[in-house]
Enzyme design. Structure first.
Site: not given
Ligand SMILES: [Zn+2]
Lengths: 516, 481
Positions: B170, B71, B146
């Site tokens: 997330s 990420k 996210s």
């Protein structure tokens, strides 16, 4: 009340000043409080930085245990309560020298609270309360280039600070000055800060208000920011008292605000009003876990505290019977006190040691910009010299000559040696370092070399005395007529004639006998 | 079977047997990215050259030759780390985050940096400043967020596994939306050093993988105490045990708590049915179902939306245009530079949260908002503590509904915030939670089952998740791309 009293003096009898100080002391740790960068003064800009101290994305602070220890040590020396549970908070504001956008400080749970220190002003001792001591990280420095460019140096960012907050217990600029100096003395004794105001390792903010004498409530307070010398502490506060008094005398009201001291003009100027004050949005720093201090560790730190200046001063007065001035002078700096105590340990008579230290030795050290922490002459050498004088091998005047040669000799021996004073030494460490280097320079060696000795042959002395009296019949007449002051003149003449090699006391007695 | 379809476990075995090489595996994945990422849009940066250079750095590590995606909020030394924000569009960190360093130390290879909601603020990956990542199961739908890029990349076989970060769901919510396994470890299990902070007391890095076993393998690699992170737990808590050891054990007698507050109005009927079936399946495997109560569940979302923005407002203060990152042109003075840089550098959702947090911390409001929220957070923690006196894990839906359409919730932040309603509590309480595939809606959209464990008891969570997974075939289904 004298008729000549200046207006502000008169006014000051109507009003009482209330002063509280917030002192920021830079801690003397080798590395920064939340990262491994070195702490150093005067390095090239931005060379003492890393991702943590420049506030890069994703980095985290880790508390340097030494900073916590130093804070606890300071708190104990000031009789504070050490918090069993304490934590850091973020103080949020924007400024280019603050790379994280917040300062890591302490807010509702500081490490130390409820202490006090004693100050001496005009011979009286006064107790000043310490509200709290907390840890925080320092900001960097903005540099405004003349070309209009602003630059930021982050070397200082993350330097550990202690903020020592006093109760509003001070009433005069002199008390504030004495408080500041006492804080400096204590932090230097503890070795937690070098207390150097010029380099910014000690800075202070002052809260000042005035109120009619007898009124219990405080007046509206004004904060003076960033005062960076002992002289300015007193001057800035004195100016501010004058200003506030005149505002009130003219029927005005004091505005709660922050002011800056302008050192050039010796006035204070408004920086921001209360309405413009920052809302720092303090909240507990989630990156740092609360500190739970082990009581055993606190006791270990307490056991390691040095004897503090107040205790030393009293001990010197009571046990060693030196003068108040000497006791105050010697106890002010830990290195001075250690040097003195080492000399007394070696058998030096305390009053003589103190006199030499305050007189000739300090004069030479000042000329060379040295201190007792790096004094070229080690205590035993002064003790030997004092013993030579007391035993009559040389007189006091010859002693001075021998001392100065001894000082010069030791100084050049040290300069030629690989031994270098280091700021971390302290006087005892330095004494140990230079002792072998200067072993060949002693009072007796120098006396021999210079051929300085004191004549004890009474025949020689008597001859010299007689010659002086014979040469000065007028003075002899006046002395007999009661002008006792001439004794000094006769002794001086005899000393001159014998090139100082005779004992002044013997000369004195002999003259008295001859003219008596 | 294509090489890119392998699980981490399978790839490790093939590599060990010499049936494939790290180079072959890497090239297969790079080709896969080349072929389909134009549709899915999971990668912000593909690091093909760096990956090739990394091969062979360590040949005898637990993850040697395994290509992984990261990420884009975890700092990678020398590789752009954007947080999917204009503010950090060109930021190249001079340091490596601890979690990723541990992967490279074990021999893994960085395939690229994955898209996300800007600064991890969002539940759909629509708040990326660059582009929206599409759900591989239905490209019109969101991936969740996210960590949407991480979930989508794993679901579409563009990497063998990925790291995400979870502040309020997330990792777990996008894992549920994309039919992959997402684990949020216990707070303190994995170092946060190098993870660009959103909400420091809630953020935690975790694996997103194709299987539960892979999750255990990656967690083994990244967990442990880090002297650079004061909030990481001591090694004897954070660094143990070997999670793969729990894999394959049966769950007879395991007490599974079913919180009555989680089966509520607003929970999609189809999603509820699928989750209830999954929980029954646990019972069929020998678990004992126990109804539990988490009475302060209703407060979790409001508490989260005070604490997380408060911390964020402070964490994001460093993006001021002074030192690195975006600086607006043409500012007239310092204040103007701050205002312009932050107005232009941050997206709307980030600004919304900074303002929320600034307000909540302001003097005069602090007690009513931040302090109160912390007090309620303590009650939520206590809810879990009390429930775990009676059960070993808690089972619930991961999300109240399956993946929604892109644009459906962007104009209504509250609706968007409610999509984390079941995941937020575990962040507030610090407990570990996993989401794993447990079925599909009639429209073919994945649904996730969430299992929450006791602090530092990921082992039990993984054991239960693995037992369920192996009794179903949801994890073997692939989106048609
Ligand atoms: Zn540093």
């Amino acid at each position: 009340m004298s008729a000549q009293a200046k207006p502000q003096d008169k006014a000051n009898q109507k009003y009482e000043t209330v002063i509280g100080l917030e002192v920021h002391a830079q801690m003397r740790t080798e590395t920064k409080i939340f990262c491994g960068c070195r702490v150093e003064f005067g390095a090239a800009p931005n060379t003492l930085t890393c991702p943590v101290s420049t506030g890069m994305p994703g980095v985290l602070p880790v508390l340097h245990r030494k900073a916590l220890e130093f804070s606890i040590r300071t708190g104990l020396a000031m009789d504070c309560k050490i918090a069993p549970f304490s934590r850091f908070a973020r103080k949020n504001y924007f400024y280019p020298d603050l790379p994280k956008g917040y300062q890591i400080s302490q807010y509702e749970l500081p490490i130390c609270e409820h202490g006090h220190i004693d100050i001496e002003v005009e011979g009286a001792t006064k107790r000043i309360g310490i509200t709290r001591i907390h840890m925080e990280d320092d900001a960097g420095k903005n540099i405004h280039d003349p070309s209009g460019v602003s630059l930021v140096d982050l070397n200082r960012t993350g330097t550990p600070l202690m903020e020592i907050v006093s109760e509003p217990d001070m009433r005069t600029p002199e008390e504030a000055g004495a408080y500041m100096r006492k804080i400096r003395t204590i932090v230097r004794y503890l070795g937690v800060s070098d207390g150097n105001m010029e380099q910014g390792s000690l800075r202070c903010d002052a809260n000042i208000s005035i109120r009619p004498v007898g009124q219990v409530e405080f007046g509206t307070k004004v904060e003076l920011k960033n005062i960076n010398s002992f002289r300015f502490v007193e001057r800035a506060i004195a100016y501010e008292i004058k200003r506030q008094t005149s505002v009130i005398e003219r029927g005005g009201e004091i505005v709660q605000e922050t002011r800056l001291y302008d050192t050039d003009r010796n006035i204070t100027v408004s920086m921001r009003a209360k309405e413009e004050a920052h809302d720092y949005r303090y909240f507990p720093d989630p990156d740092l876990v609360p500190m739970v201090v082990d009581p055993k560790w606190i006791e270990e730190i307490r056991a390691g505290l040095p004897e503090l200046p107040d205790v030393k001063r009293k001990r010197y007065l009571n046990d060693l019977e030196i003068s108040e001035d000497a006791a105050a002078f010697i106890s002010e700096e830990r290195a001075t006190a250690e040097w003195f105590e080492a000399a007394v340990d070696k058998g030096g008579e305390p009053k003589s040691v103190a006199n030499w230290m305050m007189g000739e030795l300090t004069r030479r050290l000042n000329d060379d910009k040295l201190s007792f922490a790096n004094c070229p002459v080690i205590p035993i050498k002064l003790v030997e010299l004092i013993n030579d004088i007391d035993s009559g091998k040389i007189n006091a005047r010859q002693g001075k000559t021998v001392f100065n040669s001894l000082y010069d000799r030791c100084k050049s021996m040290i300069e030629e040696s690989p031994v270098k004073p280091s700021p971390a030494d302290g006087s005892l460490a330095f004494i140990g370092k230079v002792e072998p280097v200067t072993s060949r320079a002693t009072s007796s060696v120098i006396r021999e070399e210079l051929g300085i000795k004191q004549s004890t042959d009474t025949g020689t002395i008597e001859k010299a005395v007689q010659e002086v009296l014979d040469k000065n019949p007028d003075e002899v007449e006046r002395f007999r007529g009661g002008d006792q002051k001439l004794m000094g003149f006769f002794v001086g003449q005899v000393m001159k004639a014998t090139r100082g090699e005779v004992d002044a006391k013997t000369v004195n007695e002999m003259i008295k006998k001859k003219l008596g | 079977m294509q090489l890119y379809e392998l699980t981490i476990k399978q790839a490790i075995e093939l590599l060990k047997k010499g049936e494939t090489s790290p180079k072959e595996l890497l090239e297969a994945l790079l080709s896969r990215i080349e072929a389909i990422d134009s549709k899915v849009k999971a990668f912000v940066t593909v690091t093909a050259d760096e990956a090739r250079a990394q091969l062979g750095n360590k040949t005898d590590g637990a993850l040697s030759g395994i290509p992984l995606g990261i990420k884009d909020n975890m700092c990678t030394k020398g590789v752009r780390t954007t947080c999917s924000s204009r503010m950090l569009e060109n930021f190249v960190p001079p340091y490596e985050s601890t979690a990723t360093q541990k992967l490279w130390d074990a021999g893994a290879v960085l395939l690229g940096k994955l898209n996300m909601d800007e600064f991890a603020m969002g539940s759909s990956t629509e708040h990326s400043a660059f582009f929206r990542t599409c759900n591989p199961w239905d490209l019109k739908r969101v991936t969740g967020g996210s960590s949407g890029g991480s979930a989508a990349a794993v679901a579409s076989d563009m990497c063998l596994g990925a790291l995400g970060s979870d502040t309020g769901g997330s990792i777990r919510q996008p894992a549920a939306f994309c039919s992959v396994v997402g684990l949020k470890p216990t707070y303190g299990r994995v170092s946060r050093f190098g993870l660009v902070a959103f909400a420091s007391s809630l953020d935690q890095i975790g694996p997103i993988t194709k299987t539960v076993e892979d999750s255990a393998i990656l967690l083994n690699a990244i967990c442990g105490h880090d002297p650079q992170d004061s909030t990481s737990a001591p090694e004897d808590m954070a660094g143990t045990p070997d999670f793969t050891k729990q894999i394959g054990r049966d769950i007879k007698g395991l007490r599974v708590g079913v919180p009555k507050e989680y089966f509520i109005e607003g929970l999609d009927a189809e999603v509820e049915k699928i989750n209830r079936d999954a929980i029954k399946q646990l019972e069929a495997l020998g678990a004992e179902l126990v109804e539990v109560s988490l009475p302060h569940t209703d407060y979790a979302v409001p508490v989260y939306y005070i604490i997380a923005p408060s911390e964020a407002s402070s964490n994001l203060a460093r993006y001021d245009g002074v030192k690195y990152g975006f600086r607006a042109e043409g500012a007239s003075d310092l204040m103007d530079m701050y205002m312009k840089s932050r107005s232009e550098g941050f997206g709307a959702e980030v600004k919304r949260r900074i303002m929320l947090g600034t307000y909540a911390l302001s003097s005069g409001y602090y007690d009513a908002y931040y302090l109160k929220a912390q007090q309620v957070r303590t009650l939520i923690k206590k809810d879990f503590h009390d429930a775990f006196k009676h059960v070993d894990v808690i089972a619930s839906p991961t999300t109240p509904e399956a993946a929604f359409l892109a644009g459906e919730k962007t104009s209504d932040p509250i609706k968007m915030y409610l999509s984390d309603i079941f995941t937020i509590s575990a962040n507030l309480a610090g407990n570990p939670g996993i989401s794993l595939p447990c079925g599909f809606t009639k429209n073919g959209l994945p649904v996730g089952l969430q299992l929450i464990g006791k602090h530092f008891d990921e082992a039990t969570v993984l054991k239960a998740a693995h037992a369920y997974e192996q009794s179903t075939d949801w994890h073997t289904r692939k989106p048609a791309l």
